[in-house]
Design an enzyme around this catalytic site. Structure first.
Site, PDB file in Angstrom:
ATOM      1  N   ASP A  74      24.951  36.127  42.855  1.00  0.00           N
ATOM      2  CA  ASP A  74      24.805  35.744  41.449  1.00  0.00           C
ATOM      3  C   ASP A  74      23.568  34.883  41.239  1.00  0.00           C
ATOM      4  O   ASP A  74      23.656  33.656  41.046  1.00  0.00           O
ATOM      5  CB  ASP A  74      26.058  35.001  40.985  1.00  0.00           C
ATOM      6  CG  ASP A  74      27.285  35.893  40.996  1.00  0.00           C
ATOM      7  OD1 ASP A  74      27.111  37.129  40.985  1.00  0.00           O
ATOM      8  OD2 ASP A  74      28.413  35.372  41.024  1.00  0.00           O
ATOM      9  N   GLU A  94      34.954  36.593  49.922  1.00  0.00           N
ATOM     10  CA  GLU A  94      34.693  35.607  50.969  1.00  0.00           C
ATOM     11  C   GLU A  94      35.975  35.182  51.716  1.00  0.00           C
ATOM     12  O   GLU A  94      35.828  34.817  52.895  1.00  0.00           O
ATOM     13  CB  GLU A  94      33.987  34.375  50.371  1.00  0.00           C
ATOM     14  CG  GLU A  94      32.584  34.631  49.879  1.00  0.00           C
ATOM     15  CD  GLU A  94      32.514  35.482  48.613  1.00  0.00           C
ATOM     16  OE1 GLU A  94      31.546  36.242  48.465  1.00  0.00           O
ATOM     17  OE2 GLU A  94      33.439  35.390  47.781  1.00  0.00           O
ATOM     18  N   ASP A  97      33.636  42.650  45.376  1.00  0.00           N
ATOM     19  CA  ASP A  97      33.150  41.311  45.051  1.00  0.00           C
ATOM     20  C   ASP A  97      34.209  40.281  45.464  1.00  0.00           C
ATOM     21  O   ASP A  97      35.322  40.643  45.853  1.00  0.00           O
ATOM     22  CB  ASP A  97      32.893  41.263  43.538  1.00  0.00           C
ATOM     23  CG  ASP A  97      32.150  40.013  43.096  1.00  0.00           C
ATOM     24  OD1 ASP A  97      31.568  39.313  43.947  1.00  0.00           O
ATOM     25  OD2 ASP A  97      32.144  39.736  41.881  1.00  0.00           O
TER      26      ASP A  97
END
Length: 928
Positions: A610, A515, A512
């Site tokens: 999300d 980015e 997770d």
């Protein structure tokens, strides 16, 4: 106006490469000469007629006629063909600003909601561009020199460019434009290298010389697929732009974004820059996929891939046309000619790589939440699922399992029993998956946290321009960021995982925040001044800055600066993680990543981020998963029932029904929200959820075979309807239904308070999955009964689906007898296949350790043919054959010549049970 001059190619060019001149005789495929910029898609006559309308509109907008000094050439450009000369956001474009760039200025009213509409500042037909100075043949295609004689308006124009054209295959063209004199950053992606020129390409490529432009046509139809003569090519150091007309408005791909599957060409801009933000319309999201698929009139399809990892935006306009703008690298295009959409995606994956074969357990049901609070509560949830006999293959934990949110730790109090929980899961044929973030806590006393100490000692973190670790802030507080572009980082990552696996033997990893996400903008010290962090042009990214909620673009990595590598961060982490899992477990890796880039399907799946517990989020998950099917990442799904916010029983029931048909099916929930696993609801809802999961588990042999075909040749798993019915124009805009493979149609309920659903049923016979009853559709919208406990599934005529009696884990299910479901076509034929192996070993197909069966029906004879056999197949039997669409009651049924009892129902379903046939042996069954 500049004229076109003929360039004589050195040798004949079977794949095209003509340079057109003004007044030349039209080529058969071209249907006419090239024209300057905007004329490329239409006729001059039409444009002149439109100019009168343009002048009238101007009068309405400005309250009078345009000033006499407005050049006539500007008035001749139709609104839909106005290519933006001043794309900067948050600038009120004035006539003075516009004309300083040498462009036309005509004010137009904005679109509804304040969206930018027709550009006020646009290129005139004679705006200076590059000229094609030379063009020579090569073994694979052509090489040319492009020369710009007048600078454009961004700094450091590159005045001489090299054009490389390679006719790589009959259906793949490679066009690359780069600096002729100096090397530039290029994406470090392994791509196939052509060794010979395509012999019979289904495309032709022509050029205009001055100004330079390309025309790509499909030979069979003459359709112009690319026409870059419509706007100038700009190639500066940090601003690269090229535009093309499109042959239709049916454009898909260009991720990652939230929205309908079909993009709007109504002056919309799609930005590609990996960003941590809850999925929201018009925002750039977690991944970057500069690939589009376009459906042409008549049902043909083509795709275009720009191999570029820099921040970019793609501007769409109703001409129809598209403009690529990127702020680094090179223009490296692959064009895939299909001609059908399935083939386009296969050809794309031939370049970026086919997806990995997942382990069978990855296709089971996964359960997670942030906020279990302890390993005991996590364990309690898994036990409750078992008690209600609800299928579950994997239990997950979010960051609350960690000690202080630090990677490679677990909370010694709240999660003390985590090793025992994992041991218990394994005893019950289940798996454990945990989350990891790339931000490594940097504030622990020296010697107390090995991951940071060792990473620092080896120099494995992103650095500032001053050569010190860049410090941002994520869940554990201040953090350094692992540099996965450094091969040494992969070894350090592996060692960390090995150390943790010795205590908690996890089976898969969830990566997770990659980015990479940062709770600060840039770093604790901000970002330094300079053209990496403040480039001459910033694409329309959320936050209006490259460092918004991520690290500084100027950060140094082993392979390059972060400015170039940002969009690759998730891919590089996924590659390191998959490699580590293979080393640790010796089995197929299971990785789910939030940030993605082309080729990531080779290493991981993806979840859609999300989302929220809202009905519209459930709908948007369908175009989301279908888009990732186009991107070569078939293992994809959304958080079932929604991540943030509180779900309702009705929403969660409907979402569990839809989510049971996500290729990757996981129910995940945020902290401080009520539980939403199936055991948390009423008996009726719980039963509905259990039933649809049992349906999924019964289909695992079919789903697993679809993933084999994805791994082997790039087939999609979840598939838009238009892939199978490309000439049915109704399907081109459908994104509330989808197919598994060619033949299983899923029509979910996406609205509250209803007991029916209207879905499109393409032309032909479709069979109810549960009963075998048929519907013969002319290609129409049909209203279907959909009480809360029911999901509509239909099987396409001509299909054969291998299914299995379901259990509560994939491991238990795979030991049960198979039921082969046959859906006869109107001519009485059907076909299907089955791939079978041990479900987890590496490279079973490549090593030959698998079984592959083909099923056929013709003339009332079902045949199972074993094309390849392995030991695993001897352990499984085929128990039942159900044949839908048998029009006449049989008098007898013969299995390998021996009569067998059977049943036949009024809805034309023939069932033969208790077959007891080994999967490893072929057989035939005939009904008379």
């Amino acid at each position: 106006m500049k004229s076109y001059q003929k360039l004589r190619p050195a040798v004949p060019q079977p794949a095209g490469g003509r340079v057109e001149e003004e007044g030349a005789a039209p080529t058969p495929a071209g249907r006419g000469k090239l024209a300057p910029w905007w004329v490329g898609s239409g006729l001059l006559v039409a444009a002149v007629l439109l100019s009168a309308l343009t002048v009238w509109v101007l009068r309405q907008v400005s309250g009078g006629w345009p000033r006499p000094e407005l050049p006539p050439k500007c008035l001749l450009v139709p609104e839909s063909h106005r290519f933006d000369c001043y794309p900067e956001r948050h600038v009120v474009v004035t006539q003075e600003l516009c004309e300083s760039r040498g462009c036309c200025f005509i004010q137009s009213p904005p679109l509804a909601g304040g969206k930018r509409g027709v550009p006020w500042c646009f290129y005139p037909p004679d705006f200076p561009s590059y000229a094609l100075d030379s063009l020579n043949q090569t073994a694979l295609g052509m090489v040319g020199l492009l020369v710009r004689r007048e600078k454009a308006y961004y700094p450091r124009d590159i005045m001489m460019l090299r054009l490389d054209v390679e006719f790589e295959t009959d259906t793949r063209l490679h066009i690359k434009i780069t600096d002729a004199a100096n090397p530039r950053y290029e994406v470090p992606l392994e791509v196939p290298r052509a060794t010979k020129r395509a012999e019979n390409p289904i495309y032709s490529l022509d050029f205009s010389r001055d100004p330079f432009g390309m025309l790509l046509r499909r030979r069979a139809t003459g359709t112009v697929l690319l026409n870059t003569t419509v706007a100038p090519l700009i190639f500066a150091d940090q601003f690269l732009q090229i535009s093309t007309l499109l042959p239709s408005r049916f454009l898909y791909g260009l991720g990652e974004h939230r929205g309908p599957l079909l993009h709007s060409l109504d002056w919309s801009t799609l930005s590609l820059w990996a960003r941590d933000v809850s999925p929201t319309e018009s925002f750039n999201l977690y991944g970057a996929h500069p690939f589009y698929l376009l459906m042409e009139e008549g049902g043909d399809a083509h795709g275009v891939f720009l191999l570029n990892s820099n921040a970019m935006e793609v501007a769409l306009q109703p001409a129809p046309a598209l403009t690529w703008r990127t702020i680094g690298g090179v223009l490296d295009f692959y064009i895939f000619l299909g001609p059908d959409p399935n083939m386009v995606i296969q050809q794309y994956q031939q370049v970026i790589g086919f997806p990995a074969m997942p382990p069978l357990w990855a296709l089971g049901f996964h359960l997670c939440r942030w906020g279990y609070g302890s390993s005991n509560e996590t364990w309690q949830t898994a036990r409750a699922m078992r008690n209600y006999q609800i299928p579950q293959d994997a239990q997950w934990n979010d960051i609350d399992y960690m000690d202080g949110y630090r990677d490679f730790t677990f909370d010694p109090q709240k999660f003390a029993s985590l090793p025992s929980l994992v041991e218990d899961l394994h005893k019950h044929g289940q798996r454990y998956v945990m989350i990891l973030d790339p931000g490594i806590s940097s504030t622990n006393p020296h010697g107390s946290y090995w991951p940071f100490d060792e990473g620092l000692r080896r120099g494995l973190f992103l650095n500032t321009t001053q050569g010190q670790p860049l410090i941002g802030q994520v869940w554990p507080g201040f953090t350094a960021f692992a540099d996965f572009s450094n091969p040494d980082t992969q070894q350090w990552w592996l060692e960390n995982l090995q150390r943790f696996h010795a205590h908690v033997p996890f089976d898969g990893l969830w990566i997770d925040m990659n980015e990479p996400s940062n709770f600060m903008d840039g770093s604790e010290e901000g970002c330094p001044p300079g053209e990496l962090d403040s480039p001459p042009y910033t694409p329309a990214v959320l936050g209006d800055s490259l460092s918004a909620k991520t690290v500084c673009a100027s950060a140094k990595q082993k392979a390059s600066v972060h400015y170039n590598l940002h969009n690759l961060y998730g891919l590089m982490e996924a590659k390191a993680t998959a490699s580590a899992l293979i080393r640790i477990r010796g089995k197929r890796p299971f990785v789910i990543s939030r940030s993605t880039f082309p080729s990531q399907g080779r290493y991981s799946g993806h979840w859609l981020g999300d989302n929220r517990s809202q009905w519209k989020d459930m709908y948007y998950s369908i175009p989301g998963l279908l888009s990732f099917s186009l991107f070569g990442i078939p293992l994809v799904g959304a958080d079932i029932c929604g991540f943030s916010g509180s779900t309702s029983e009705e929403l969660c029931t409907r979402w569990m029904q839809l989510g049971a048909f996500y290729p990757f099916a996981r129910n995940h929930n945020s902290q401080n929200e009520k539980a939403q696993d199936p055991t948390a609801f009423s008996p009726a809802a719980r039963t509905a959820m259990k039933d649809v999961l049992l349906t999924r588990y019964s289909l695992l042999p079919f789903l697993y075979t679809l993933f084999h075909r994805a791994h082997l040749q790039g087939d999609t798993v979840a598939r838009p309807l238009f892939f199978e019915f490309p000439r049915d124009v109704t399907t081109l805009e459908l994104d509330r239904q989808f197919l598994w493979g060619r033949s299983l149609l899923v029509t979910p309920v996406l609205e509250p308070g209803v007991d029916s659903v209207t879905g499109y049923v393409p032309r032909g016979v479709w069979y109810d999955f549960y009963t075998g009853s048929s519907v013969n559709s002319s290609g129409e919208m049909l209203k279907m009964s959909a009480p809360l406990e029911h999901l509509n599934l239909h099987v396409r005529e001509g299909a054969i689906l291998p299914t299995q009696k379901p259990e509560t884990t994939s491991e238990a299910t795979r030991r049960n007898p198979l039921r082969i479901m046959v859906a006869l076509s109107q001519s009485g034929t059907a076909w299907g296949d089955l791939f079978w192996d041990d479900g987890e070993s590496l490279d079973t197909f490549e090593r030959g350790s698998y079984s592959y069966l083909v099923f056929n029906v013709t003339q009332n004879i079902f045949t199972s043919t074993v094309l390849h056999a392995s030991a695993e197949a001897t352990e499984v039997t085929i128990g039942t054959l159900s044949i839908f669409g048998v029009r006449e009651p049989p008098s007898k049924v013969l299995l390998n010549g021996q009569e067998k009892p059977f049943s036949y129902l009024d809805n034309q379903v023939l069932t033969v049970s208790d077959l007891g046939l080994s999967l490893s042996q072929g057989f035939s069954l005939r009904w008379l």
